[in-house]
Design a protein around this motif. Structure first.
Motif, PDB file in Angstrom:
ATOM      1  N   UNK A   1       1.757  -4.623  -4.809  1.00 41.79           N
ATOM      2  CA  UNK A   1       0.968  -3.424  -4.536  1.00 41.79           C
ATOM      3  C   UNK A   1      -0.515  -3.662  -4.803  1.00 41.79           C
ATOM      4  N   UNK A   2      -1.340  -3.326  -3.793  1.00 44.83           N
ATOM      5  CA  UNK A   2      -2.775  -3.528  -3.903  1.00 44.83           C
ATOM      6  C   UNK A   2      -3.570  -2.230  -3.816  1.00 44.83           C
TER       7      UNK A   2
ATOM      8  N   UNK B   1       0.380  -5.421 -10.500  1.00 43.71           N
ATOM      9  CA  UNK B   1      -0.576  -6.380 -11.070  1.00 43.71           C
ATOM     10  C   UNK B   1      -1.717  -6.766 -10.142  1.00 43.71           C
ATOM     11  N   UNK B   2      -1.692  -6.362  -8.864  1.00 44.73           N
ATOM     12  CA  UNK B   2      -2.750  -6.748  -7.934  1.00 44.73           C
ATOM     13  C   UNK B   2      -3.745  -5.621  -7.659  1.00 44.73           C
ATOM     14  N   UNK B   3      -3.536  -4.439  -8.213  1.00 40.39           N
ATOM     15  CA  UNK B   3      -4.452  -3.318  -7.991  1.00 40.39           C
ATOM     16  C   UNK B   3      -5.738  -3.564  -8.771  1.00 40.39           C
ATOM     17  N   UNK B   4      -6.884  -3.510  -8.084  1.00 38.85           N
ATOM     18  CA  UNK B   4      -8.152  -3.860  -8.719  1.00 38.85           C
ATOM     19  C   UNK B   4      -8.998  -2.654  -9.100  1.00 38.85           C
ATOM     20  N   UNK B   5      -8.777  -1.509  -8.465  1.00 36.60           N
ATOM     21  CA  UNK B   5      -9.510  -0.305  -8.855  1.00 36.60           C
ATOM     22  C   UNK B   5      -8.711   0.921  -8.460  1.00 36.60           C
TER      23      UNK B   5
ATOM     24  N   UNK C   1       0.832  -1.204   0.000  1.00 37.86           N
ATOM     25  CA  UNK C   1       0.000   0.000   0.000  1.00 37.86           C
ATOM     26  C   UNK C   1       0.867   1.254   0.000  1.00 37.86           C
ATOM     27  N   UNK C   2       0.343   2.290  -0.664  1.00 39.41           N
ATOM     28  CA  UNK C   2       1.046   3.568  -0.769  1.00 39.41           C
ATOM     29  C   UNK C   2       0.055   4.693  -0.508  1.00 39.41           C
ATOM     30  N   UNK C   3       0.430   5.606   0.381  1.00 42.20           N
ATOM     31  CA  UNK C   3      -0.350   6.810   0.638  1.00 42.20           C
ATOM     32  C   UNK C   3       0.515   8.007   0.255  1.00 42.20           C
ATOM     33  N   UNK C   4       0.067   8.749  -0.748  1.00 44.36           N
ATOM     34  CA  UNK C   4       0.835   9.883  -1.249  1.00 44.36           C
ATOM     35  C   UNK C   4       0.330  11.183  -0.621  1.00 44.36           C
TER      36      UNK C   4
END
Length: 451
Positions: A251-252, A272-276, A230-233
């Protein structure tokens, strides 16, 4: 056994204790005023197990003859450049008065296991601890402002960092190759993260949400991280460098801030795991391959401010089912933006008034080709131009006609409620136009005309 070595500004070092029988247990204590020359000429430091400088002070030194490289000047309160490079010590206690750990001061100290950075230190210079592969813990450093390029690079035993509460700048490749570094408490004062700063570090979560002074994340800053989920910008971020999160394959989730103007080439390639995802208002440009290989993404929202999408930016989005683009003018596209995407299975939602533009724009139009409700037979609408007059005829009642130029500007509109409509082109100089007709049964046909 201990060596007690005392120096002054004008005296040479005096050895007050004999050598220990084994270098592995040698403890050397230095006190008083020390210069770069004093440290360089003390050969005992090279083999000592422990070096205690807690009672020493670093004084200014200069000479015509360089001590190392081309360096001839060494300022006070700075641990001299390359002063302990490659030595065998496992423990080093630093002078409490130093303000800078100089360039390469501990570079290649492969046995150094821990270090406590004094509270007076505000800068860790480039390569300061580079290649310290046994360095597992770093303490102190609460007043550090700047961490230089490659400062801790290659420290494969380093598992965590203290909260450098005042750090503003993290240099290029500062922690590159720290392959055990699983967490980093980022300071709210951080304003710059350099190129490749954490490349190859297995950080599981990156929370930059409180770093409101952070404007730019450098190229490849967090690349090649197979542990990141996870990433919070931060809200102040304006630009993501090339490949900033390149191939973060676990990364999700990414939280994008409003105001982010540009996402550069390769920035999130391989997620490749980010769904939206929802891209923020204010975003203007998406670079080449920026989101390539997001195989799990099902839905995406593109903001009204978006003007450019780069080459293969959304390649291999094999799970994509719905895309919304709020831009009234279709963003300019690089080559093969949606390569590998089954466009006939994707619902594209665009502003109603811009539908004609999207249907006539390269690549965008591919999302409409399978729509049976809006692709009518050419027999239903014919267009002829005689001079400056465009005549439209149909076997169905034409309820509305909209004429657009190729940049998406609505030029004129009519409500004929008849089988024929005529539009004057006399006030327009362009050669090409887009016409959108709505019929009595609510079907729509889009055609492109040329004078």
């Amino acid at each position: 056994m201990k060596k007690q070595i005392t120096t002054s500004a004008i005296a040479l070092m005096l050895i007050c204790a004999s050598h220990s029988a084994s270098a592995a247990t040698t403890v050397i204590t230095l006190s008083g005023n020390l210069s770069a020359r004093d440290l360089a000429e003390n050969s005992d430091l090279k083999t000592a197990h422990t070096i205690d400088l807690s009672e020493a002070a670093i004084v200014e030194y200069s000479d015509k003859e360089p001590i190392v490289g081309n360096y001839t000047y060494y300022p006070a309160d700075e641990l001299p450049k390359y002063c302990f490079m490659g030595i065998a010590a496992e423990t080093i206690i630093l002078p409490s008065s130093i303000k800078v750990v100089g360039e390469g001061a501990f570079a290649g100290c492969e046995n150094l296991k821990s270090i406590v950075i004094p509270s007076a230190v505000t800068e860790i210079d480039s390569y300061a601890f580079s290649g310290c592969k046994s360095l597992a813990t770093v303490g102190g450093g609460e007043n550090i402002i700047t961490i230089g390029d490659y400062a801790f690079s290659g420290n494969t035993s380093l598992t965590s960092l203290p909260c450098f509460a005042k750090v503003e700048s993290i240099g290029g490749y500062a922690f590159k190759g720290c392959t055990s570094l699983g967490s980093v408490p980022f300071s709210v004062t951080t304003s710059a993260i350099g190129e490749g700063a954490f490349k190859g570090c297995p950080i599981a979560s990156i929370d930059l949400g409180g770093c409101n002074n952070l404007k730019v994340i450098g190229a490849w800053a967090f690349a090649d991280n197979s542990a990141l989920t996870e990433v919070y910008l931060p809200s102040g971020l304006t630009s993501l460098g090339d490949g900033a999160f390149f191939y973060s394959t676990a990364l999700q989730s990414v939280v994008f801030p409003e105001g982010l103007a540009k996402i550069n080439d390769y920035a999130f390639m391989g997620g490749s795991l980010i769904s939206e995802a929802t891209l923020p208002e204010g975003l203007e440009s998406i670079g080449n391959y920026a989101f390539s290989d997001w195989g799990a993404i099902g839905t995406i929202s593109l903001p009204s401010t978006l003007t450019t999408i780069g080459e293969r930016a959304m390649r291999n989005w094999t799970s994509l089912s719905s895309m919304t683009c709020d831009a009234t003018v279709p963003p300019t596209l690089g080559d093969n933006v949606w390569e590998g995407v089954s466009k006939d299975r994707v619902t594209l939602n665009v502003p109603v008034t811009s539908e004609a533009l999207y249907k006539s724009a390269e690549q965008w139009c591919d999302f409409f080709n399978s729509s049976s409700t809006e692709q009518l037979s050419s027999k239903l609408l014919t267009a002829t131009i005689n001079g400056d007059v465009l005549t439209l005829k149909s076997s169905l009642e034409i309820t509305s006609v909209m004429l657009y130029d190729m940049s998406g500007i609505l030029l004129t509109m009519q409500l004929p409620m008849a089988l024929q409509a005529q539009l004057s082109l006399a006030n327009y100089s362009a050669r090409n136009y887009v016409v959108r007709c709505t019929f009595g049964d609510n079907n729509v046909e889009i055609i492109k005309i040329a004078r």
